[in-house]
Design an enzyme around this catalytic site. Structure first.
Site, short mmCIF file in Angstrom:
data_model
loop_
_atom_site.label_atom_id
_atom_site.label_comp_id
_atom_site.label_asym_id
_atom_site.label_seq_id
_atom_site.Cartn_x
_atom_site.Cartn_y
_atom_site.Cartn_z
N ARG A 23 0.72 -1.09 0.15
CA ARG A 23 -0.08 -0.06 0.01
C ARG A 23 0.81 1.04 -0.03
O ARG A 23 0.45 2.22 -0.33
CB ARG A 23 -0.90 -0.05 1.17
CG ARG A 23 -1.89 -1.21 1.12
CD ARG A 23 -2.42 -1.28 2.58
NE ARG A 23 -1.57 -1.73 3.48
CZ ARG A 23 -1.76 -1.39 5.17
NH1 ARG A 23 -2.69 -1.04 5.40
NH2 ARG A 23 -0.89 -1.64 5.93
N GLU A 28 6.09 6.35 12.32
CA GLU A 28 5.65 7.13 13.48
C GLU A 28 6.46 8.28 13.36
O GLU A 28 7.92 8.45 13.33
CB GLU A 28 5.89 6.60 14.78
CG GLU A 28 5.13 5.46 15.23
CD GLU A 28 5.49 4.65 16.49
OE1 GLU A 28 6.39 5.16 17.22
OE2 GLU A 28 4.90 3.67 17.05
N GLN A 46 4.03 24.50 19.88
CA GLN A 46 3.34 24.96 18.81
C GLN A 46 3.96 24.17 17.43
O GLN A 46 5.36 23.78 17.68
CB GLN A 46 3.92 26.53 18.62
CG GLN A 46 3.60 27.10 17.30
CD GLN A 46 3.92 28.64 17.33
OE1 GLN A 46 3.59 29.38 18.45
NE2 GLN A 46 4.39 29.08 16.47
N ASP A 47 3.06 23.83 16.73
CA ASP A 47 3.46 23.32 15.38
C ASP A 47 3.54 24.43 14.17
O ASP A 47 2.49 25.06 14.21
CB ASP A 47 2.56 22.12 14.98
CG ASP A 47 3.03 20.95 15.73
OD1 ASP A 47 2.09 19.99 15.75
OD2 ASP A 47 4.00 20.68 16.42
N ASN A 48 4.61 24.49 13.34
CA ASN A 48 4.62 25.33 12.31
C ASN A 48 4.77 24.66 11.16
O ASN A 48 5.04 23.49 11.08
CB ASN A 48 5.82 26.28 12.34
CG ASN A 48 5.81 27.21 13.56
OD1 ASN A 48 4.68 27.61 14.26
ND2 ASN A 48 6.93 27.63 14.06
N ARG A 59 14.84 30.80 4.04
CA ARG A 59 14.18 31.42 5.09
C ARG A 59 15.01 31.15 6.12
O ARG A 59 15.68 30.27 6.47
CB ARG A 59 12.81 30.33 5.30
CG ARG A 59 11.79 30.64 4.27
CD ARG A 59 10.36 29.79 4.65
NE ARG A 59 9.36 29.90 3.64
CZ ARG A 59 8.35 30.66 3.96
NH1 ARG A 59 8.33 31.32 4.81
NH2 ARG A 59 7.46 30.49 3.09
N HIS A 119 18.56 29.06 12.89
CA HIS A 119 18.08 28.01 11.94
C HIS A 119 17.46 28.71 10.71
O HIS A 119 17.10 29.61 10.69
CB HIS A 119 16.81 27.39 12.46
CG HIS A 119 16.14 26.42 11.64
ND1 HIS A 119 14.75 26.48 11.41
CD2 HIS A 119 16.53 25.30 11.06
CE1 HIS A 119 14.34 25.43 10.53
NE2 HIS A 119 15.59 24.67 10.38
N TYR A 132 7.51 22.01 11.52
CA TYR A 132 8.37 22.20 12.62
C TYR A 132 7.96 22.61 14.04
O TYR A 132 6.94 23.29 14.10
CB TYR A 132 9.76 22.94 12.39
CG TYR A 132 9.59 24.42 11.90
CD1 TYR A 132 9.33 24.78 10.63
CD2 TYR A 132 9.78 25.36 12.62
CE1 TYR A 132 9.08 25.97 10.26
CE2 TYR A 132 9.53 26.55 12.39
CZ TYR A 132 9.08 26.95 11.04
OH TYR A 132 9.30 27.95 10.60
N LYS A 168 12.98 41.20 5.00
CA LYS A 168 13.66 41.07 6.43
C LYS A 168 14.83 40.31 6.25
O LYS A 168 16.05 40.71 6.96
CB LYS A 168 12.77 40.42 7.23
CG LYS A 168 13.18 40.17 8.59
CD LYS A 168 12.12 39.28 9.52
CE LYS A 168 11.80 37.71 9.27
NZ LYS A 168 11.18 37.30 10.11
N ASP A 169 14.69 39.14 5.73
CA ASP A 169 16.12 38.21 5.70
C ASP A 169 17.16 38.73 4.61
O ASP A 169 18.35 38.52 4.97
CB ASP A 169 15.74 36.85 5.43
CG ASP A 169 14.85 36.15 6.40
OD1 ASP A 169 14.37 34.99 5.97
OD2 ASP A 169 14.91 36.71 7.50
#
Ligand SMILES: Cc1cn([C@H]2C[C@H](O)[C@@H](COP(=O)(O)OP(=O)(O)O[C@H]3O[C@H](C)C(=O)[C@H](O)[C@H]3O)O2)c(=O)[nH]c1=O
Length: 193
Positions: A23, A28, A46-48, A59, A119, A132, A168-169
């Site tokens: 399939r 996990e 928090q999940d982004n 980024r 990062h 992330y 910004k970056d």
């Protein structure tokens, strides 16, 4: 699920086990007991998710200052990125050093980057999605950044030529502007492929 150390203490590669059959596969992606016992005893709050529509989008390099420094667990469910961590711990023997590797939907690799690092990543394919988990909430007032192309850090980004980067970056300071008194050294860190 297994872990591999990197050249930077506090940065770890996590390789989930994929159970394949006709399939497709099951794996996990995150197991709190494993993570807190084998990787870092932290909790995520928090999940982004970000989408890079085009390749060669950069980024970063971003971090959050105390008291909301963030540890990050990065996964790529679609496409591919070259993910980079830069050691900002001025008391570290690897201060200013970087580690980079390819995270992709194909390889399923994840990277854990503890607090104390900047990062960033470069997308390598169109429509790349990066997820992330972070250990502290977003705080714009505590956000800091370093130039993605800082020559003193010397990150070897895999796609040469012009990049897509936010205003910004495009105007982040160099590391030595932040720590003028700290010796900035970098070693040739082969990206993990
Ligand atoms: C990070 C973040 C941003 N935002 C808002 C702020 C802006 O209105 C918008 C875009 O933010 P930014 O341009 O900072 O997004 P990225 O350039 O992807 O920033 C991320 O890039 C590098 C790779 C990272 O590791 C950081 O987690 C994060 O800074 O989202 C939020 O609402 N919550 C958040 O947690």
């Amino acid at each position: 699920m297994r872990i591999e150390p990197t050249t930077l203490a506090g940065v770890v590669v996590i390789i989930p086990s994929r159970h394949s059959d006709d399939r497709g596969y099951f794996c996990e992606l995150f197991c709190e007991d494993f993570f807190r016992s084998q990787v870092a005893d932290v909790r995520f709050v928090q999940d982004n998710q970000s989408l890079c529509s085009r390749p060669a989008t950069v980024r970063g390099l971003h971090y959050q200052r105390s008291p909301v420094q963030q540890g990050k667990l990065v996964t790529v469910p679609r496409g591919a990125i070259f993910d980079v961590a830069v050691d900002l711990r001025t008391n570290s023997s690897t201060f200013g050093d970087w580690f980079g590797m390819v995270l992709s939907a194909e390889n399923g690799f994840q990277i854990w980057i503890s607090e104390g690092f900047a990062h960033g990543f470069m997308s390598l394919e169109p429509d790349t999605i990066t997820n992330y988990k972070v250990t502290a909430p977003y705080s714009a007032s505590h956000e800091g950044g370093i130039a993605w192309d800082d020559p003193d850090i010397g990150i070897r980004w895999p796609i040469a030529g012009p990049v897509i980067v936010s205003p910004k970056d495009a105007s982040q300071p160099r590391l030595k502007e932040m720590h003028a008194d700290a010796p900035v050294h970098h070693q040739e860190v082969a990206p993990c492929v």
